[in-house]
Write an enzyme that holds these catalytic residues in place. Structure first.
Site, PDB file in Angstrom:
ATOM      1  N   PHE A 113      43.780  28.250  -2.950  1.00 53.86           N
ATOM      2  CA  PHE A 113      43.335  28.030  -1.576  1.00 53.86           C
ATOM      3  C   PHE A 113      44.236  26.962  -0.937  1.00 53.86           C
ATOM      4  CE2 PHE A 113      40.574  26.399   1.781  1.00 53.86           C
ATOM      5  CZ  PHE A 113      40.144  27.585   2.353  1.00 53.86           C
ATOM      6  N   ASP A 184      39.208  24.437  -9.897  1.00 53.23           N
ATOM      7  CA  ASP A 184      38.445  24.557  -8.657  1.00 53.23           C
ATOM      8  C   ASP A 184      37.503  25.748  -8.838  1.00 53.23           C
ATOM      9  OD1 ASP A 184      37.489  25.180  -6.115  1.00 53.23           O
ATOM     10  OD2 ASP A 184      39.323  24.541  -5.101  1.00 53.23           O
ATOM     11  N   TYR A 209      28.265  25.507  -0.633  1.00 50.14           N
ATOM     12  CA  TYR A 209      27.802  26.304   0.506  1.00 50.14           C
ATOM     13  C   TYR A 209      28.041  27.800   0.316  1.00 50.14           C
ATOM     14  CZ  TYR A 209      32.664  25.032   1.644  1.00 50.14           C
ATOM     15  OH  TYR A 209      34.010  24.781   1.579  1.00 50.14           O
ATOM     16  N   LYS A 210      28.745  28.175  -0.754  1.00 52.42           N
ATOM     17  CA  LYS A 210      29.003  29.609  -0.981  1.00 52.42           C
ATOM     18  C   LYS A 210      27.870  30.177  -1.832  1.00 52.42           C
ATOM     19  CE  LYS A 210      34.023  28.772  -0.916  1.00 52.42           C
ATOM     20  NZ  LYS A 210      34.432  29.300   0.375  1.00 52.42           N
ATOM     21  N   ARG A 356      37.094  41.333   2.891  1.00 48.10           N
ATOM     22  CA  ARG A 356      36.510  40.686   1.714  1.00 48.10           C
ATOM     23  C   ARG A 356      34.981  40.864   1.705  1.00 48.10           C
ATOM     24  NH1 ARG A 356      37.279  34.278   0.659  1.00 48.10           N
ATOM     25  NH2 ARG A 356      35.978  34.187   2.487  1.00 48.10           N
TER      26      ARG A 356
HETATM   27  C1  LIG Z   1      39.036  27.405  -3.483  1.00 50.41           C
HETATM   28  C2  LIG Z   1      38.739  26.477  -2.349  1.00 50.41           C
HETATM   29  N1  LIG Z   1      39.178  25.212  -2.407  1.00 50.41           N
HETATM   30  C3  LIG Z   1      38.944  24.343  -1.391  1.00 50.41           C
HETATM   31  C4  LIG Z   1      38.264  24.732  -0.253  1.00 50.41           C
HETATM   32  C5  LIG Z   1      38.042  23.732   0.861  1.00 50.41           C
HETATM   33  O1  LIG Z   1      36.723  23.306   0.867  1.00 50.41           O
HETATM   34  P1  LIG Z   1      36.152  22.277   1.962  1.00 50.41           P
HETATM   35  O2  LIG Z   1      36.356  22.894   3.300  1.00 50.41           O
HETATM   36  O3  LIG Z   1      34.690  22.177   1.626  1.00 50.41           O
HETATM   37  O4  LIG Z   1      36.861  20.990   1.806  1.00 50.41           O
HETATM   38  C6  LIG Z   1      37.780  26.041  -0.168  1.00 50.41           C
HETATM   39  C7  LIG Z   1      37.029  26.490   1.030  1.00 50.41           C
HETATM   40  O5  LIG Z   1      36.612  27.596   1.169  1.00 50.41           O
HETATM   41  C8  LIG Z   1      38.037  26.939  -1.234  1.00 50.41           C
HETATM   42  O6  LIG Z   1      37.624  28.207  -1.182  1.00 50.41           O
END
Ligand SMILES: Cc1ncc(COP(=O)(O)O)c(C=O)c1O
Length: 397
Positions: A113, A184, A209-210, A356
């Protein structure tokens, strides 16, 4: 055996909507609104500042951390909740890199990400130009883990394709090469069984939140292995990670174990919503979730491939190589997703061409999958997506 009828009844799902986006934002747990109201009126309202002691607010980050820890195979007392995932990525990375002071390379992959990569770039800009963020293709990660690498920063499940890395294999290879691992779990926690302790992961981070349904902007979590809990330095050395915050010392002394990964004042109202959301998991076995998730995902793939010849599967066909989402490629995927949303089937779109869909057995069943296939089939067959309205990009896709 997990009772998925009971878990489904625990969520508010709008009438007529098929929600296949719990991999982005989980639905509202029925108990959350009352729980938040109680926190606001009976706790904040009646206790004001004394609520920090009287209502257990100060212990919430650790208490919620343990509730999440059970779902990700963490040792009790080694997960804490707070901040956002991007912040926790930074914190884990800063701590991990210090544990390997003679090495300069952070290894990640091109499926990660972007925020994780941006945080690594930001940290490197503070550490100095001798540090390097090295990106390889996801399938090349294993070979790229050598004794040159300081830290791996890997997202277990790819946010676009749902491709899953093998945590145990990569962690073992990392340790054989003296590398510290950060996982992660944004698309893993609540999506599939995770065994952090069994895999001997060093650090893990994730959001709530997911799949964990904590609500928009719900706080993140961080795990530090017992091996590092008292030596890892948090870098974001806020007062609530101090050994003795209310001594108000002028110098920072890290707290014991995972407590040092706390930063500042916890968001209690948002944590109340997360606490309520975690109730839904109390009687859930993650192995049952995995079995159902694979059944639902495989059913969706078979149905979409039978009815939508223009869509190409972007996720691994082998369910053991996937997380709990399925993605299809289509050049006009954004418009097709907008048309689908207009027909009350909610998924999302990731550039450049990914449609998705998340499969969340706590509240999705076969009838949802079959209805979604039927509606998507109609949209594709009749080109219902091919209108200017559906091609107009919104800020959040
Ligand atoms: C794999 C991954 N890492 C990091 C993030 C970033 O998270 P945040 O916006 O809560 O900082 C996300 C957000 O969807 C994510 O999917």
């Amino acid at each position: 055996m997990t009772d998925f009828t009971a878990t489904r009844a625990a969520f508010h799902l709008p009438e007529g909507m098929i929600y296949l986006d719990g991999n982005s934002l989980g639905p509202l747990p029925n108990s959350a609104a009352a729980r938040v109201a109680q926190t606001m009126t009976a706790e904040w309202g009646d206790h004001l500042i004394t609520g920090w002691n009287a209502c257990g607010w100060m212990d919430m980050p650790a208490r919620l951390g343990d509730r999440i820890g059970r779902l990700i195979g963490a040792e009790p007392g080694h997960v804490v909740v707070g901040d956002t995932l991007s912040i926790k990525v930074f914190q884990a990375l800063a701590a991990a890199i210090k544990l390997n002071p003679d090495r300069r390379v952070i290894l990640s992959d091109t499926g990660n990400f972007p925020s994780d990569l941006y945080m690594a770039e930001g940290l490197i800009s503070l550490l100095g130009s001798e540090y390097e963020l090295r990106l390889v293709a996801p399938e090349d990660v294993e070979a790229a883990i050598t004794d040159e690498i300081a830290v791996t920063l890997i997202t277990e499940v790819d946010y676009r394709t749902g491709r899953k890395h093998d945590m145990a294999t990569l962690t073992a290879r990392a340790h054989a090469n003296g590398v510290v691992t950060i996982w992660d779990l944004a698309h893993s926690a609540g999506a599939l069984p995770v065994d952090l302790a069994g895999a001997k992961a060093d650090f893990a981070v994730g959001c709530t939140y997911k799949y964990l349904n904590g609500g928009p902007g719900a706080p993140a979590f961080i795990y530090v292995s017992p091996r590092h809990a008292d030596t890892a330095l948090p870098a974001l050395s806020g007062w609530l990670g101090h050994d003795s915050p209310f001594a108000f010392d002028l110098g920072y002394t890290p707290g014991a174990g995972i407590a040092r990964m706390r930063v500042g004042t916890p968001p209690i109202v948002q944590m109340a919503a997360l606490d309520a959301a975690l109730d839904a998991w109390d009687d859930v076995d993650m192995e049952d979730v995995r079995t159902r998730s694979i059944e639902l995902s495989d059913r969706f793939i078979a149905g979409v491939e039978a009815t939508c010849p223009d869509l190409t599967l972007a996720s691994p066909r082998d369910a053991t190589q996937r997380g709990s989402q399925v993605s299809f490629r289509f050049a006009d995927g954004y418009a097709a997703m907008q048309a689908l949303i207009a027909h009350k089937v909610i998924g999302d779109f990731r550039a450049p061409d990914i449609m998705r869909f998340g499969f969340t057995p706590l509240y999705i069943d076969e009838s949802d999958v079959d209805a979604a296939i039927e509606i998507l089939g109609r949209i594709m067959r009749d080109r219902l997506w091919d209108t200017p309205e559906f091609k107009q990009r919104k800020a959040v896709t």
